[in-house]
Design a protein around this motif. Structure first.
Motif, short mmCIF file in Angstrom:
data_model
loop_
_atom_site.label_atom_id
_atom_site.label_comp_id
_atom_site.label_asym_id
_atom_site.label_seq_id
_atom_site.Cartn_x
_atom_site.Cartn_y
_atom_site.Cartn_z
N GLN A 51 41.69 38.72 17.70
CA GLN A 51 40.78 39.36 18.64
C GLN A 51 39.58 38.46 18.92
O GLN A 51 39.09 38.41 20.06
CB GLN A 51 40.31 40.71 18.09
CG GLN A 51 41.39 41.76 18.14
CD GLN A 51 40.92 43.12 17.66
OE1 GLN A 51 41.73 43.93 17.29
NE2 GLN A 51 39.63 43.40 17.67
N THR A 52 39.13 37.73 17.92
CA THR A 52 38.00 36.82 18.10
C THR A 52 38.34 35.72 19.10
O THR A 52 37.54 35.39 19.98
CB THR A 52 37.59 36.20 16.74
OG1 THR A 52 37.30 37.26 15.83
CG2 THR A 52 36.39 35.29 16.88
N ALA A 53 39.54 35.17 18.98
CA ALA A 53 39.97 34.13 19.92
C ALA A 53 40.09 34.69 21.33
O ALA A 53 39.69 34.04 22.30
CB ALA A 53 41.30 33.53 19.47
N LEU A 54 40.62 35.91 21.45
CA LEU A 54 40.73 36.54 22.77
C LEU A 54 39.35 36.78 23.38
O LEU A 54 39.14 36.53 24.57
CB LEU A 54 41.51 37.85 22.69
CG LEU A 54 43.01 37.71 22.57
CD1 LEU A 54 43.65 39.03 22.16
CD2 LEU A 54 43.62 37.19 23.87
N ALA A 55 38.42 37.23 22.57
CA ALA A 55 37.05 37.46 23.06
C ALA A 55 36.46 36.16 23.59
O ALA A 55 35.83 36.14 24.66
CB ALA A 55 36.18 38.04 21.96
N ALA A 56 36.67 35.07 22.87
CA ALA A 56 36.14 33.78 23.31
C ALA A 56 36.80 33.34 24.62
O ALA A 56 36.11 32.87 25.54
CB ALA A 56 36.36 32.73 22.23
N LEU A 57 38.11 33.48 24.73
CA LEU A 57 38.81 33.08 25.95
C LEU A 57 38.38 33.91 27.16
O LEU A 57 38.27 33.40 28.27
CB LEU A 57 40.33 33.21 25.76
CG LEU A 57 40.98 32.16 24.88
CD1 LEU A 57 42.42 32.56 24.55
CD2 LEU A 57 40.95 30.79 25.56
N LEU A 58 38.16 35.19 26.94
CA LEU A 58 37.77 36.10 28.02
C LEU A 58 36.27 36.09 28.28
O LEU A 58 35.79 36.68 29.24
CB LEU A 58 38.24 37.52 27.72
CG LEU A 58 39.74 37.72 27.64
CD1 LEU A 58 40.08 39.10 27.08
CD2 LEU A 58 40.39 37.52 29.00
N GLU A 59 35.53 35.45 27.36
CA GLU A 59 34.07 35.39 27.43
C GLU A 59 33.44 36.78 27.47
O GLU A 59 32.58 37.08 28.29
CB GLU A 59 33.61 34.53 28.61
CG GLU A 59 34.06 33.09 28.49
CD GLU A 59 33.61 32.21 29.64
OE1 GLU A 59 33.22 32.73 30.70
OE2 GLU A 59 33.65 30.98 29.47
N ILE A 60 33.93 37.64 26.56
CA ILE A 60 33.36 38.98 26.41
C ILE A 60 33.15 39.26 24.93
O ILE A 60 33.65 38.54 24.08
CB ILE A 60 34.24 40.08 27.06
CG1 ILE A 60 35.64 40.13 26.44
CG2 ILE A 60 34.33 39.88 28.57
CD1 ILE A 60 36.52 41.25 26.98
N GLU A 61 32.42 40.30 24.64
CA GLU A 61 32.11 40.67 23.26
C GLU A 61 33.37 41.16 22.54
O GLU A 61 34.22 41.81 23.15
CB GLU A 61 31.06 41.78 23.24
CG GLU A 61 29.70 41.35 23.76
CD GLU A 61 29.06 40.25 22.92
OE1 GLU A 61 29.15 40.33 21.67
OE2 GLU A 61 28.48 39.33 23.50
#
Length: 159
Positions: A51-61
């Motif tokens: 989930q952390t990697a997805l948040a970074a890729l999507l640039e959201i919290e």
């Protein structure tokens, strides 16, 4: 002297918003938002991610990603699994349902891009792509305004 493009940010944002709106209209039967499609696209391209990697890729919290994942998991688009190397973490995996719809989504994207780029020559398209990539690269660098408080203080006194 360089030609100054007025409202560059607004133009880029408006173009992106219109593309995503059209995409959502054409994929409405699947019931996914633009943010959910973006998340799914990353999973299908990159493979399982935290989930952390997805948040970074999507640039959201991370909390926003968690909510997206909750809704998508309920819809059968993805699932959470134990991380193979970190027992505290979970990875997000696309399901067969998601993989089955991927070819249709790719066709919709291709048709939409053709529509968006209509009237541009191949050379225009190459120049546009190169220019957008350069803009992204230029803005990846550390924000010089954050490097010193003086720059922001100067900006505040000018506004």
């Amino acid at each position: 002297m360089n030609h100054r493009i007025e409202k560059l940010g607004s133009l880029l944002q408006d173009a992106a918003r219109r593309i995503w709106t059209r995409f959502e209209q054409r994929t409405a039967a699947h019931g996914l938002s633009a943010a959910q499609w973006r998340l799914l696209g990353h999973l299908l391209r990159e493979g399982p991610l935290t989930q952390t990697a997805l948040a970074a890729l999507l640039e959201i919290e991370p909390i926003s990603v968690s909510r997206l994942i909750d809704r998508m998991e309920q819809g059968g688009w993805l699932r959470r699994e134990a991380h193979p190397e970190d027992r505290r973490a979970r990875i997000v995996v696309a399901t067969d349902k998601a993989r089955a719809v991927a070819p249709e989504a790719k066709e919709i994207v291709a048709a939409l891009y053709d529509e968006a780029l209509a009237g541009l020559t191949d050379q225009d398209r190459r120049v546009l792509q190169a220019a957008l990539l350069q803009i992204i690269e230029n803005l990846k660098a550390t924000d010089p305004g954050k490097a010193s408080g003086a720059a922001s203080a100067t900006l505040e006194t000018q506004t």
